[in-house]
Design an enzyme around this catalytic site. Structure first.
Site, PDB file in Angstrom:
ATOM      1  CB  VAL A 230      -0.923   0.028   1.232  1.00 19.12           C
ATOM      2  CG1 VAL A 230      -1.779   1.291   1.232  1.00 19.12           C
ATOM      3  CG2 VAL A 230      -1.798  -1.220   1.272  1.00 19.12           C
TER       4      VAL A 230
ATOM      5  N   GLY B  58      -0.567  14.341  -1.791  1.00 19.24           N
ATOM      6  CA  GLY B  58      -0.359  15.430  -2.728  1.00 19.24           C
ATOM      7  C   GLY B  58      -0.847  16.763  -2.200  1.00 19.24           C
TER       8      GLY B  58
ATOM      9  NE  ARG C  13      -5.708   9.228  -6.875  1.00 19.38           N
ATOM     10  CZ  ARG C  13      -6.986   9.097  -7.239  1.00 19.38           C
ATOM     11  NH1 ARG C  13      -7.597   7.930  -7.077  1.00 19.38           N
ATOM     12  NH2 ARG C  13      -7.636  10.114  -7.766  1.00 19.38           N
TER      13      ARG C  13
ATOM     14  CD  GLU D 155       5.721  14.392  -7.453  1.00 19.70           C
ATOM     15  OE1 GLU D 155       4.598  14.649  -7.925  1.00 19.70           O
ATOM     16  OE2 GLU D 155       6.293  15.129  -6.616  1.00 19.70           O
TER      17      GLU D 155
ATOM     18  N   GLY E 250      -0.222  20.330  -8.782  1.00 28.77           N
ATOM     19  CA  GLY E 250      -0.812  21.507  -8.174  1.00 28.77           C
ATOM     20  C   GLY E 250       0.231  22.466  -7.639  1.00 28.77           C
TER      21      GLY E 250
END
Length: 488
Positions: free
Chosen positions: A73, A78, A83, A196, A226
């Site tokens: 998991v 973000g 999420r 990332e 964002g």
């Protein structure tokens, strides 16, 4: 001996002739029919046996796979939301196999992002707890203790002061420690923008089947999030060590350029532009009204209640946020304003060339996928796959030049706080990709996408993080299957 049909005859009929007429001709037909019946019966029986045995083998394989599934998991914290991703995988010949189809993958997003809890770190526990419960519902109880869970925070958290980051992370660690999953405190962290970008590059090239081949034939990634924007690809020119990462796949090494432009994500950049407008004497009429060329005409709002929704404004700008914004709705002026913002500090470039600010960026080459807000804005305008950047200019001009009231009528289901942003985003995308990074408007090598490959694998960096954080041996992946066996 042939089977015969015998009939009892009347006394006045001749038995020899009657017997001859009844037995000899019809015995051939009877024999043929019975033989065909036997053959058909055997065929049906064999067919049923084959089907049952095949189904049994398939059922057994499916059952064994389900019973031997491993789970992992990842929570993507973000800037706009958090999420959770739940992955199922199994082993073949001692090597893990990843399959991102619906049977082995699930996700859920909750808003707002963890960075919004800067003033109330304890509030972060609510959303993380809900996400953990979602994951528990998709993993057998007996396997929770063996299933690792990781939280990786991105640009929204990177913008916060380190002590505030740690306060929020400590709250999430407390939740994860008591979740029943396999967890270590260092697994909840703020990742770098470079990581990332690498993760996004990995999952994109996994989906396209290009891993294990010529590095220069891989596909680059440009992301517009964002709070930050990432550019990641394999360049042909030398890259300064502070901008490069090397990863190995099988017998192939990839030297990758990856950089995260913090504060240049869509939401952060729009707020940054507002700050610039507020500080510009030329943009103000002197009566507390700031002209904003990136918002459709007719939309007037208080900057503090409307524009500061993402939380990226500085404290000084928040003080000025009581000013009223006068929407100017001019795509060309918006494009110029965003370009000036992207080029700010370029005079301090210490490298061969800098595309955005004073940051080194190699010449863009090869195929690229433009993801996240590049994709969302393109889909909103219904752009085609070819020459979509040229179409973006036309769509942006129409949208920015339209009256706000008419836009609301045209897009009744889109919330105001999202709808007005498409003027800015269309101009910003052109300023970044074409005016700054040098992508030609008709370049078909760059496509907007949210999924890739024949299996439509989501282009989510968390999938790449899952691959790289799974303990895997050297790969023998041949690039032909959507299943990626072993990446390290």
């Amino acid at each position: 001996m042939d089977a015969l049909k015998v009939q009892i005859l009347p006394d006045n009929q001749s038995s020899p002739s009657s017997t001859h007429m009844l037995t000899k001709p019809k015995s051939k037909k009877a024999t043929k029919s019975i033989a065909m019946l036997i053959v058909a019966s055997l065929a049906i029986t064999l067919g049923l046996l084959f089907v049952f045995s095949s189904n049994s083998v398939m059922f057994s394989a499916s059952f064994l796979r389900r019973s031997s599934l491993h789970y992992s998991v990842i929570i993507d914290a973000g800037s706009s939301g958090t999420r959770i991703h739940v992955f199922g995988y199994w082993f073949e010949s001692g090597k893990p196999v990843f399959d991102f189809g619906e049977e082995h993958y699930a996700s859920l997003k909750l808003s707002p992002g963890l960075s919004s809890y800067a003033d109330n770190p304890e509030g972060a526990s609510v959303s993380v707890t809900k996400l953990v419960e979602f994951a528990k519902g998709r993993i057998p109880k007996g396997k929770l203790k063996k299933s690792d869970i990781r939280l990786m925070a991105t640009a929204g958290m990177r913008l916060l002061d380190v002590p505030v980051q740690e306060q929020i992370l400590d709250v999430t660690r407390r939740v994860l420690r008591s979740s029943g999953f396999k967890f270590q405190d260092e697994w909840a962290t703020v990742i770098s923008g470079t990581d990332e970008g690498i993760y996004a590059w990995v999952v994109a090239n996994h989906a396209l089947g290009s891993l294990g081949g010529d590095p220069l034939k891989t596909t680059g990634i440009v992301e517009l999030g964002g709070a930050s924007a990432q550019v990641t690809f394999v360049p042909s020119e030398h890259v300064p060590p502070e901008f490069s990462r090397t990863i190995s796949y099988g017998n192939v090494s990839y030297t990758i350029y990856s950089h995260s432009f913090l504060d240049f994500g869509q939401d952060a950049a729009e707020d940054k532009l507002l700050e610039s407008l507020q500080n510009s004497v030329a943009a103000s009429t002197g009566d507390g009204i700031v002209e904003d060329p990136c918002t459709p005409k007719g939309y007037i709002y208080d900057t503090h209640s409307q524009k500061d929704s993402s939380g990226f404004l500085s404290e000084e700008s928040k003080f000025k946020a009581s000013l009223q914004v006068q929407a100017a709705g001019d795509f060309t002026k918006c494009r110029s304003a965003t370009l000036a913002m992207l080029q700010e500090g370029k005079e301090n470039c210490a490298y061969k060339h800098c595309s955005i600010g004073s940051t080194f960026t190699p010449n863009i080459q090869g195929s690229f996928l433009a993801t996240e807000n590049f994709f969302h804005t393109s889909k909103f305008f219904g752009l085609g796959e070819k020459e979509w950047l040229s179409e973006m200019i036309l769509a942006g001009k129409r949208f920015c030049g339209e009256e706000w009231s008419k836009l609301k009528e045209k897009y009744p289901t889109t919330k105001d706080k999202y709808l007005h942003r498409y003027c800015f985003s269309s101009a910003y995308i052109i300023s970044m990709l074409h005016d700054s990074l040098g992508v030609a408007l008709d370049d078909e090598r760059i496509k907007y996408a949210s999924k890739a490959g024949k299996e439509n694998i989501p282009l989510d960096w968390a999938l790449g993080a899952f691959i790289l954080n799974t303990d895997t041996p050297t790969s023998d992946y041949n690039g032909k299957s959507r299943k990626m066996i072993g990446f390290k």
